[in-house]
Design an enzyme around this catalytic site. Structure first.
Site, PDB file in Angstrom:
ATOM      1  N   ASN A 125      19.118 -16.707 -18.944  1.00  0.00           N
ATOM      2  CA  ASN A 125      18.599 -15.378 -19.305  1.00  0.00           C
ATOM      3  C   ASN A 125      17.338 -15.469 -20.161  1.00  0.00           C
ATOM      4  OD1 ASN A 125      20.774 -14.520 -17.894  1.00  0.00           O
ATOM      5  ND2 ASN A 125      21.946 -13.788 -19.665  1.00  0.00           N
ATOM      6  N   HIS A 171     -16.096  18.889  -6.360  1.00  0.00           N
ATOM      7  CA  HIS A 171     -15.421  19.451  -5.168  1.00  0.00           C
ATOM      8  C   HIS A 171     -16.016  18.891  -3.868  1.00  0.00           C
ATOM      9  CE1 HIS A 171     -13.945  22.668  -7.960  1.00  0.00           C
ATOM     10  NE2 HIS A 171     -15.161  22.522  -8.474  1.00  0.00           N
ATOM     11  N   SER A 292     -16.106  -2.224  16.876  1.00  0.00           N
ATOM     12  CA  SER A 292     -15.060  -1.638  17.711  1.00  0.00           C
ATOM     13  C   SER A 292     -15.090  -2.334  19.059  1.00  0.00           C
ATOM     14  CB  SER A 292     -15.325  -0.144  17.900  1.00  0.00           C
ATOM     15  OG  SER A 292     -14.617   0.316  19.039  1.00  0.00           O
ATOM     16  N   LYS A 298     -20.276   1.266  16.819  1.00  0.00           N
ATOM     17  CA  LYS A 298     -19.534   1.420  15.566  1.00  0.00           C
ATOM     18  C   LYS A 298     -19.595   0.212  14.642  1.00  0.00           C
ATOM     19  CE  LYS A 298     -16.186   4.051  14.863  1.00  0.00           C
ATOM     20  NZ  LYS A 298     -14.799   4.513  14.766  1.00  0.00           N
ATOM     21  N   GLU A 305     -11.623   0.436   3.471  1.00  0.00           N
ATOM     22  CA  GLU A 305     -10.417   1.197   3.827  1.00  0.00           C
ATOM     23  C   GLU A 305      -9.163   0.486   3.324  1.00  0.00           C
ATOM     24  OE1 GLU A 305     -12.231   1.353   7.975  1.00  0.00           O
ATOM     25  OE2 GLU A 305     -10.773   2.978   8.066  1.00  0.00           O
TER      26      GLU A 305
HETATM   27  N1  ARG Z   1      17.528 -15.974 -10.911  1.00  0.00           N
HETATM   28  C1  ARG Z   1      17.875 -15.183 -12.042  1.00  0.00           C
HETATM   29  C2  ARG Z   1      16.875 -14.033 -12.179  1.00  0.00           C
HETATM   30  O1  ARG Z   1      15.867 -14.105 -11.581  1.00  0.00           O
HETATM   31  C3  ARG Z   1      17.855 -16.003 -13.297  1.00  0.00           C
HETATM   32  C4  ARG Z   1      18.707 -15.479 -14.389  1.00  0.00           C
HETATM   33  C5  ARG Z   1      20.133 -15.613 -14.016  1.00  0.00           C
HETATM   34  N2  ARG Z   1      20.999 -15.240 -15.080  1.00  0.00           N
HETATM   35  C6  ARG Z   1      22.270 -14.964 -14.893  1.00  0.00           C
HETATM   36  N3  ARG Z   1      22.968 -14.606 -15.925  1.00  0.00           N
HETATM   37  N4  ARG Z   1      22.808 -15.040 -13.704  1.00  0.00           N
HETATM   38  O2  ARG Z   1      17.096 -13.057 -12.835  1.00  0.00           O
END
Ligand code: ARG
Length: 472
Positions: A125, A171, A292, A298, A305
């Site tokens: 995490n 406008h 084109s 063209k 675009e």
């Molecule tokens: N692959 C996960 C993501 O991109 C990584 C973190 C995973 N953490 C977990 N608690 N499963 O978020």
């Protein structure tokens, strides 16, 4: 024949994930593996992931949490993993889910048991939050010079066309004459604010989530200042829950990118209009147009675009991440794995749209005679006439506006421009008008008179260009 959609059998239990395998006997089902894996896109983080692991490993060693032998083995192994990935000698496998597990699994193959000590006082995490911030920081740093280049070419063309008169529109109706240089400088201003938005985003994202661990911090005596410093962050993020849960840095990047893309699309739209036979204000060369297959005459402004259209994709990606994040409780949820692809897509898009715009602005030819002729059409100097009546005859502006309106109507009826009226025509409407009025009816006099700060007079445009050059 195997149909992947109906192929949702369990994986072989021998592939039960080694990284949390303790209580998982059977493998994940195939469809679980496929929905769960992020390796196809988060492999982009490999350098950041390994840089984060090095910093973490050095800190664990300095704090006596890892012994030197293990730490050195880990650092050496990480070097090898990095070169294997960089040289395309690395094997990816969806059962290992993401880049973090791929790196650790390969490290285990190379150095054995000490690899298992790297994840002490860390979680995926804080690891993924770290990788994402590091990656985005690099991306923002790479974008800024590209935006500066676009501004540079706009400034060059503005200088070249500080005196070129064209119609200014509101406008999309001809309103008052302006200079082409002034028009281009409007975009230099927008791009300055865009660069400021990315700078702000970078400053706010530059806090290290590493050491937040899963969400609550850790009982190990880690040194978060050390890892933050080693990775170029200004400071460690103050709250471990915020550190793993926050994605506003990515939303902010996408918001800045969406606004930039809207600016680019407005300029692209102008190029498309101006390059049409009906306007014919500019010509685009072979470099940014296509022909084109059926209509030999063209020359299509495809690049413009596409820059115009790609704003849709970028706005969509901002929306996608906002909706993914909306309502997620603290802290990490797997939903947040969906945070990366919108950001990758936007970063890739900007590496096309910004240089494409730079190329087109540098490449375009201004058809100055056409612009100037158009600037005089549509009674574009009517405001100059009204201003003259106020200044020279002392008329109240409302009265001057009314007199000018009558003169425009008269010119319209006679099928001429304002300067095609005779003095007698004018005096029939307002007796005080003299020959001198004709001087303000010309487009060059009109623009030259607009000397207020930020106005379109060539002298002001040159001053704005000089100011922008010294500021940028
Ligand atoms: N692959 C996960 C993501 O991109 C990584 C973190 C995973 N953490 C977990 N608690 N499963 O978020």
């Amino acid at each position: 024949m195997t149909d992947k959609r109906s192929d949702d059998k369990k994986s072989d239990s021998s592939s039960a994930n080694a990284l949390w395998g303790g209580r998982f006997g059977g493998g994940a089902s195939d469809i679980m593996q496929r929905i769960n894996a992020s390796i196809d896109f988060d492999r982009r983080f490999y350098r950041q992931d390994i840089a984060g692991s090095r910093a973490h490993c050095n800190m664990l060693m300095a704090q006596g949490i890892l012994n030197e032998d293990d730490a050195h083995a880990i650092l050496k192994g990480l070097d090898q993993v990095e070169s294997e990935i960089a040289e395309g000698r690395f094997e990816y496998d969806a059962s290992k889910e993401d880049i973090h597990m791929h790196v650790e699994a390969r490290l285990t193959e190379i150095i054995g048991e000490p690899a298992g000590r790297l994840h002490t006082a860390r979680s995926r995490n804080d690891q993924v939050a770290l990788d994402f911030r590091l990656w985005l920081r690099d991306e923002i740093d790479a974008l800024d010079p590209a935006l500066a280049q676009l501004q540079g070419v706009l400034l060059d063309r503005a200088e070249e066309h500080a005196d070129t008169v064209m119609p200014g529109f509101t406008h999309l109706q001809a309103a008052q004459p302006v200079t082409f240089g002034h028009h281009l400088m409007a975009y230099v201003e927008m791009l300055s604010r865009d660069r400021g938005r990315f700078r702000d985003c970078r400053a706010r994202l530059n806090e290290s989530p590493l050491g937040a661990a899963a969400l609550a911090g850790t009982s190990f005596p880690i040194d978060r200042d050390m890892t933050a410093g080693a990775l170029g962050f200004d400071r460690p993020a103050a709250n471990s829950m915020d550190a793993v849960a926050a994605r506003d840095f990515a939303m902010e990047y996408l918001a800045a990118a969406a606004i930039l893309s809207v600016h680019l699309s407005r300029l692209a739209e102008e190029l498309v209009n101006w390059a049409s036979a009906q306007f014919n204000f500019i010509s685009l060369g072979d470099g940014f147009t296509t022909g084109s297959s059926i209509m030999p005459q063209k020359r299509n402004p495809d690049a413009a675009e596409l820059v115009r259209a790609k704003a849709g994709r970028v706005i969509g990606d901002l929306n996608a991440l906002l909706v993914v994040m909306k309502g997620l409780p603290m802290t990490y949820s797997k939903d947040m794995q969906e945070d990366k692809e919108p950001v990758f897509e936007v970063a890739d898009t900007l590496t096309l749209t910004v240089p494409a715009m730079t190329g087109m602005i540098g490449d375009l030819t201004a058809n100055t005679a056409v612009m100037e002729a158009a600037a005089g059409q549509g009674f574009a100097t009517a405001t100059d006439l009204a201003d003259w009546l106020v200044r020279e005859l002392g008329l109240p502006f409302r009265r001057a506006h009314h007199v000018t309106g009558s003169l425009v109507k008269l010119a319209e009826d006679k099928g001429v421009d304002l300067d095609g009226l005779t003095l007698a025509d004018m005096q029939a409407v307002e007796g005080g008008i003299t020959e001198a009025v004709f001087a303000v009816l010309g487009v060059h006099n009109s623009v030259a008179s607009r000397v207020s700060l930020g106005g379109t007079a060539p002298s002001q445009v040159r001053a704005a260009i000089a100011a922008a050059r010294s500021r940028l």
